[in-house]
Design a protein around this motif. Structure first.
Motif, PDB file in Angstrom:
ATOM      1  N   UNK A 291      44.303-115.658 -50.393  1.00 26.07           N
ATOM      2  CA  UNK A 291      45.250-114.153 -50.708  1.00 26.07           C
ATOM      3  C   UNK A 291      44.761-114.711 -51.885  1.00 26.07           C
ATOM      4  N   UNK A 292      45.323-115.716 -52.461  1.00 23.65           N
ATOM      5  CA  UNK A 292      44.798-116.149 -53.869  1.00 23.65           C
ATOM      6  C   UNK A 292      44.003-115.536 -54.452  1.00 23.65           C
ATOM      7  N   UNK A 293      42.293-115.689 -53.043  1.00 27.58           N
ATOM      8  CA  UNK A 293      41.259-115.280 -53.763  1.00 27.58           C
ATOM      9  C   UNK A 293      40.970-113.677 -54.491  1.00 27.58           C
ATOM     10  N   UNK A 294      41.872-113.279 -52.835  1.00 21.77           N
ATOM     11  CA  UNK A 294      41.356-112.313 -52.785  1.00 21.77           C
ATOM     12  C   UNK A 294      42.435-111.103 -53.907  1.00 21.77           C
ATOM     13  N   UNK A 295      43.714-111.233 -54.870  1.00 20.92           N
ATOM     14  CA  UNK A 295      44.338-110.814 -55.229  1.00 20.92           C
ATOM     15  C   UNK A 295      43.426-111.223 -56.618  1.00 20.92           C
TER      16      UNK A 295
END
Length: 373
Positions: A291-295
């Protein structure tokens, strides 16, 4: 303040109005209807309401009541007509002059009673499990949920019919089951269902839905009433009352379903129902790195930080503030409110929030954080 919404409940030649709110449940609606119409019992009637340009919509779950309320708000209407009709249950056919459900000594069907035997309900009360008797009914019947839905409905059907199931094959692609009294009494009841590889649905391929065994009776306690069956009943209730206690679930099953379940099955069934509604908590934590990478890749300028223990890789803290929130805060009042609350799942921790104030006195979310302590 919530606008006042009224349900005009119509039964025979009488109409009563019941106030509805956004958090109203099906049980709230049924209880109020039964208190106004003395001849009605919970579970013995069905309700429908009308939406413009649509056929009548049924009210069978808490979600149906919620959808009805939101539909009224969307149409800016504050009254709805709810039509009440008595359910026409299909009672089992009699075989050789003996009732299909109760064939044991001392359990002969009496025309004056709707229910008889160990699970007899007071004053002719109809249990909500009455519909379970129709869950297995014909060859070609489709189960969209695959083998999981078929197993659940087969267990509910057997519980309501008063017999136990013995599996000959219990696989993901094929399930063959027969009555547990096949060996002792030579009972011929049997069902065979399998997976359709084209659409992934389960279909009943063959069914002998007649019992030739004796002594069948629908009891309050059943070994097939597992926590998975309890969770399938609780899914809709968990959405409206997530803080329900296991002891309340035990009482609810006894009152509304005529079934005695253990505290453990109630507790674990609630946990499984929560997982179905809200998702797996442990899996959500595992997805945080993705999720961190996607955001950061899809929303440049955001601040998203995941901190884990370098040795054990265990979660420690997580911070997020979206780019739009950061930019929009420049136009808010120069005030920042900090608050926190306990997280009550099995992983505990705290949820922290930084909130601003807009020019029209509204709350403005700026940043969130999940920390261990």
């Amino acid at each position: 303040m919530e606008p006042a919404v009224f349900g005009r409940c119509v039964f025979k030649d009488k109409t009563v109005s019941i106030p509805l709110q956004s958090d109203s449940t099906l049980m709230f609606l049924c209880s109020n209807i039964c208190s106004r119409f003395n001849e009605l019992e919970v579970g013995a009637f069905e309700m429908t309401y009308l939406v413009p340009d649509h056929p009548p919509c049924v009210l069978e779950t808490d979600l149906d009541v919620r959808v009805m309320y939101l539909s009224l708000m969307n149409e800016e209407k504050y009254t709805v007509t709810i039509t009440i009709a008595i359910k026409e249950f299909l009672f089992p056919e009699k075989q050789n002059g003996v009732d299909d459900v109760f064939c044991g000594d001392g359990n002969m069907h009496n025309a004056e009673d709707d229910f008889i035997g160990k699970y007899a309900a007071p004053s002719g009360h109809t249990y909500l499990s009455q519909a379970w008797k129709s869950y297995i009914n014909h060859v070609g019947q489709k189960f969209i949920g695959g083998v999981i839905e078929f197993r659940e409905k087969l267990c509910k059907y057997a519980i309501e019919k008063g017999f136990k199931v013995r599996y000959l094959k219990n696989e993901k692609e094929r399930v063959i089951a027969q009555c547990s009294k096949k060996v002792s009494d030579g009972c011929s009841w049997r069902v065979h269902a399998s997976l359709c590889p084209t659409n992934g649905f389960f279909y009943i391929r063959s069914l002998n839905n007649e019992h030739t065994c004796k002594g069948r009776i629908r009891e309050r306690t059943s070994s097939m009433m597992s926590s998975k069956i309890v969770s399938s009943v609780l899914v809709d209730q968990i959405q409206s009352t997530p803080l329900i206690k296991p002891i309340e679930i035990v009482k609810d099953f006894k009152k509304n379903y005529g079934l005695d379940i253990s505290y453990h099955n109630a507790w674990y069934g609630k946990e499984l129902a929560k997982k179905k509604v809200h998702g797996d908590e442990s899996l959500s934590y595992k997805h945080l790195a993705w999720y961190v990478g996607a955001v950061l890749s899809s929303n440049p300028g955001s601040r998203c930080i995941l901190d884990c223990d370098p040795e054990s890789s265990r979660f420690k803290r997580f911070f997020i503030s979206f780019h739009a929130c950061i930019e929009g805060f420049r136009f808010c009042r120069p005030l920042l409110f900090l608050d926190g609350t306990f997280i009550k799942n099995k992983y505990k921790g705290h949820l922290l929030a930084a909130t601003g104030k807009k020019g029209n006195q509204g709350m403005y979310p700026l940043a969130f954080a999940v920390v261990d302590s």
